[in-house]
Design a protein around this motif. Structure first.
Motif, PDB file in Angstrom:
ATOM      1  N   SER A   1      -2.786  -4.956  -3.503  1.00  0.00           N
ATOM      2  CA  SER A   1      -2.794  -4.421  -2.137  1.00  0.00           C
ATOM      3  C   SER A   1      -2.528  -5.539  -1.132  1.00  0.00           C
ATOM      4  O   SER A   1      -2.689  -6.725  -1.446  1.00  0.00           O
ATOM      5  CB  SER A   1      -4.139  -3.770  -1.834  1.00  0.00           C
ATOM      6  OG  SER A   1      -5.152  -4.761  -1.773  1.00  0.00           O
ATOM      7  N   GLU A   2      -2.156  -5.142   0.082  1.00  0.00           N
ATOM      8  CA  GLU A   2      -1.969  -6.136   1.150  1.00  0.00           C
ATOM      9  C   GLU A   2      -3.275  -6.878   1.400  1.00  0.00           C
ATOM     10  O   GLU A   2      -3.269  -8.077   1.634  1.00  0.00           O
ATOM     11  CB  GLU A   2      -1.488  -5.462   2.436  1.00  0.00           C
ATOM     12  CG  GLU A   2       0.006  -5.307   2.534  1.00  0.00           C
ATOM     13  CD  GLU A   2       0.787  -6.611   2.482  1.00  0.00           C
ATOM     14  OE1 GLU A   2       0.397  -7.613   3.145  1.00  0.00           O
ATOM     15  OE2 GLU A   2       1.792  -6.639   1.773  1.00  0.00           O
TER      16      GLU A   2
ATOM     17  N   TYR B   1      -1.284  -3.653  -9.782  1.00  0.00           N
ATOM     18  CA  TYR B   1      -1.174  -3.279  -8.378  1.00  0.00           C
ATOM     19  C   TYR B   1      -1.895  -4.305  -7.505  1.00  0.00           C
ATOM     20  O   TYR B   1      -3.052  -4.643  -7.765  1.00  0.00           O
ATOM     21  CB  TYR B   1      -1.770  -1.887  -8.156  1.00  0.00           C
ATOM     22  CG  TYR B   1      -0.972  -0.800  -8.840  1.00  0.00           C
ATOM     23  CD1 TYR B   1       0.016  -0.105  -8.158  1.00  0.00           C
ATOM     24  CD2 TYR B   1      -1.181  -0.496 -10.180  1.00  0.00           C
ATOM     25  CE1 TYR B   1       0.768   0.886  -8.788  1.00  0.00           C
ATOM     26  CE2 TYR B   1      -0.437   0.483 -10.825  1.00  0.00           C
ATOM     27  CZ  TYR B   1       0.526   1.173 -10.119  1.00  0.00           C
ATOM     28  OH  TYR B   1       1.271   2.134 -10.747  1.00  0.00           O
TER      29      TYR B   1
ATOM     30  N   ASP C   1       0.813  -1.209   0.000  1.00  0.00           N
ATOM     31  CA  ASP C   1       0.000   0.000   0.000  1.00  0.00           C
ATOM     32  C   ASP C   1       0.850   1.265   0.000  1.00  0.00           C
ATOM     33  O   ASP C   1       0.327   2.361   0.129  1.00  0.00           O
ATOM     34  CB  ASP C   1      -0.934  -0.024   1.220  1.00  0.00           C
ATOM     35  CG  ASP C   1      -1.811  -1.274   1.222  1.00  0.00           C
ATOM     36  OD1 ASP C   1      -2.294  -1.658   0.142  1.00  0.00           O
ATOM     37  OD2 ASP C   1      -2.004  -1.869   2.303  1.00  0.00           O
TER      38      ASP C   1
END
Length: 109
Positions: free
Chosen positions: A99-100, A97, A75
């Motif tokens: 994200s966690e 991309y 992030d």
């Protein structure tokens, strides 16, 4: 096998960030791709020495030429990551991309 370049933080908590890179590599394998892991240069170069950090960054960027995609993990986007993303875009390499939150959905507890 297609190759995905791991783009994620390294500086600061190097050992923790290398562990994260290992997690990201497992995720990429689960997605059917081969991970390209520039973080491992920090195992032989000292990221706190500016010339060695620069060498590691240049070596990492040179790996982009053989990658099919760049996967940006986490992030946070650091200055080093921005350089990787910009270079990938100049090479017309797809940037994805992750994200966690998305990553944790796939991890086994």
């Amino acid at each position: 096998m297609r190759r995905a370049y791991i783009c994620s933080p390294l500086s600061g908590n190097i050992s923790g960030n290398i562990e994260n890179a290992k997690r990201y590599a497992r995720y990429i394998f689960k997605c059917g791709m081969a991970p390209v892991i520039p973080h491992f240069y920090a195992l032989v170069l000292n990221d706190e020495i500016p010339d060695e950090r620069k060498l590691g960054m240049q070596a990492g960027l040179s790996l982009l030429w053989v990658c099919d995609e760049v996967w940006v993990f986490g992030d946070e986007i650091t200055e080093g990551m921005k350089k990787e993303i910009i270079f990938a875009e100049k090479l017309n390499i797809k940037v994805k991309y992750i994200s966690e939150k998305e990553l944790k959905k796939t991890e086994v507890i």
